[in-house]
Scaffold this active site. Structure first.
Site, PDB file in Angstrom:
ATOM      1  N   PRO A   9      98.479  53.300 -23.155  1.00  0.00           N
ATOM      2  CG  PRO A   9      97.783  52.082 -20.876  1.00  0.00           C
ATOM      3  CD  PRO A   9      98.772  53.331 -21.617  1.00  0.00           C
TER       4      PRO A   9
ATOM      5  N   GLY B 117      92.467  55.950 -24.755  1.00  0.00           N
ATOM      6  CA  GLY B 117      91.217  56.049 -24.178  1.00  0.00           C
ATOM      7  C   GLY B 117      90.921  56.001 -22.826  1.00  0.00           C
TER       8      GLY B 117
ATOM      9  N   GLY C 266      92.541  58.544 -20.936  1.00  0.00           N
ATOM     10  CA  GLY C 266      92.925  59.947 -20.350  1.00  0.00           C
ATOM     11  C   GLY C 266      94.341  60.121 -20.143  1.00  0.00           C
ATOM     12  CG  LEU C 267      96.937  57.496 -19.068  1.00  0.00           C
ATOM     13  CD1 LEU C 267      97.821  56.298 -18.891  1.00  0.00           C
ATOM     14  CD2 LEU C 267      97.267  58.534 -17.762  1.00  0.00           C
ATOM     15  N   GLY C 268      96.451  60.940 -22.613  1.00  0.00           N
ATOM     16  CA  GLY C 268      96.919  61.820 -23.545  1.00  0.00           C
ATOM     17  C   GLY C 268      97.496  61.227 -25.016  1.00  0.00           C
ATOM     18  CB  SER C 269      96.889  57.589 -26.528  1.00  0.00           C
ATOM     19  OG  SER C 269      95.377  57.601 -26.346  1.00  0.00           O
ATOM     20  CB  SER C 270      94.380  61.228 -29.398  1.00  0.00           C
ATOM     21  OG  SER C 270      93.958  62.015 -28.396  1.00  0.00           O
TER      22      SER C 270
ATOM     23  CB  ALA D 158     101.374  61.170 -27.393  1.00  0.00           C
TER      24      ALA D 158
ATOM     25  CG  ASP E 292      95.677  66.107 -23.076  1.00  0.00           C
ATOM     26  OD1 ASP E 292      95.621  66.728 -22.120  1.00  0.00           O
ATOM     27  OD2 ASP E 292      95.010  65.137 -23.365  1.00  0.00           O
TER      28      ASP E 292
END
Ligand code: PMV
Length: 315
Positions: A101, A103, A105-109, A111, A151
């Site tokens: 998901p 935005g 804080g799970l490092g999507s950008s 990754a 990240d």
């Protein structure tokens, strides 16, 4: 020919915020990925397709005034660089598919930047992981100028990473670690939370210094426990870390509620990342996973994540 690559998201297990003041943090790649698939096309265009929007740009367009959504910039940048380097005159179509998901804080950008960089570079031959990491971080800094690289590094390397301002170290991995991640659905800004902590520190310099020393000791103990796989004690340290995050003002009522609910069934729980919203993580194993998932599911959106050991993959 299509070229695909994927990279995992991350959580911060210990040490967020204090890491800004020199304390060690421990990050962990999670088994939720973003995949990018690229293909050369005859049109002189770059086409990005994703669940959060599509974007098309001419091949040669001055980057400074390229318009379009800001979050597309890294993808355009890495694509143009790869085409330029290969002397390729055709365009590229790229698809981004995400299990992470955005935005929260799970490092999507990070990754997404890694997967996009590797996928488009892979059209012309695979590049070493270190080179993809360097290029992806450069691209990511087009949107987050002061991205620390934490990240991006944990996503590229996979597993557990210990991180200080001076560098990274891949830790021995524990693939049995499992976390329930619950999303508070509160929108947060890392920058604002970092500023909040800076103000706290300015008002309470001695107390904050003492907290940094406590956090350093806590992270040191956590490193030892990660080696031995002692989940009950590791969980206790996570809950202790949460108390310190609460004290510096980055937790919220919703995060507190999720944490206290999670602590009833899991080994321990805390917010992860900047706070002010975002996610909570609870340490579990097979014995308490279903119960924790069930009780947190009543308050927020949640899922189970395990450690990802692969990092960036060409697949
Ligand atoms: O919310 P995230 O995953 O971007 O984490 C921010 C971590 C901080 O320690 C609060 C800031 C930083 O740059 O380390």
């Amino acid at each position: 020919m299509k070229s695909s690559a994927s990279a995992p998201g991350k959580v911060i297990l210990f040490g967020e915020h204090f890491v800004v003041y020199g304390v060690r943090a421990i990050l962990c790649a999670i088994d939720k990925r973003i995949r990018a698939t690229s293909q050369l096309i005859d049109e002189k265009e770059i086409r990005i397709r994703s669940e959060i929007g599509d974007f098309e740009a001419p091949l040669h367009f001055p980057e400074a005034d390229q318009g379009g959504p800001r979050f597309m910039r890294p993808f355009l940048h890495v694509t143009r660089e790869a085409l330029r380097e290969a002397g390729e005159r055709r365009g590229v179509e790229m698809w981004l598919e995400s299990e992470i998901p955005p935005g929260i804080g799970l490092g999507s950008s990070s990754a997404a930047c890694l997967a996009a960089t590797a996928s488009v570079a892979g059209l012309f031959g695979k590049k070493p992981r270190e080179e993809i990491l360097r290029r992806a971080l450069e691209a990511e800094r087009l949107i987050f100028e002061d991205a620390s690289g934490a990240d991006t590094s944990v996503s590229a390397l996979g597993g557990l990473v210990s991180y200080t301002r001076d560098g990274f170290e891949r830790l021995g991995s524990r693939d049995e670690l499992a976390l329930v991640i619950a999303n508070s659905r509160q929108v947060h800004s890392t920058r604002e939370e970092v500023l909040k902590v800076r103000e706290f520190r300015a008002k309470n310099p001695e107390a904050f210094d003492a907290m940094c020393r406590d956090e350093e000791a806590l992270v040191g103990s956590a490193l030892g426990l990660l080696g031995s796989g002692n989940l009950p004690m590791l969980g206790q340290l996570m809950s202790k870390n949460q108390e310190m995050l609460k004290e510096i003002g980055v937790s919220t009522e919703k995060l507190d509620l999720l944490v206290s609910e999670a602590q009833k069934t899991s080994y321990g729980a805390k917010l992860t990342g900047a706070g002010g919203g975002g996610c909570v993580i609870a340490l579990v194993d097979k014995s308490n996973m279903a119960q924790t998932l069930d009780s947190l599911g009543k308050i927020g959106q949640c899922f189970v994540a395990k450690v990802d050991l692969d990092g960036l993959r060409y697949t």
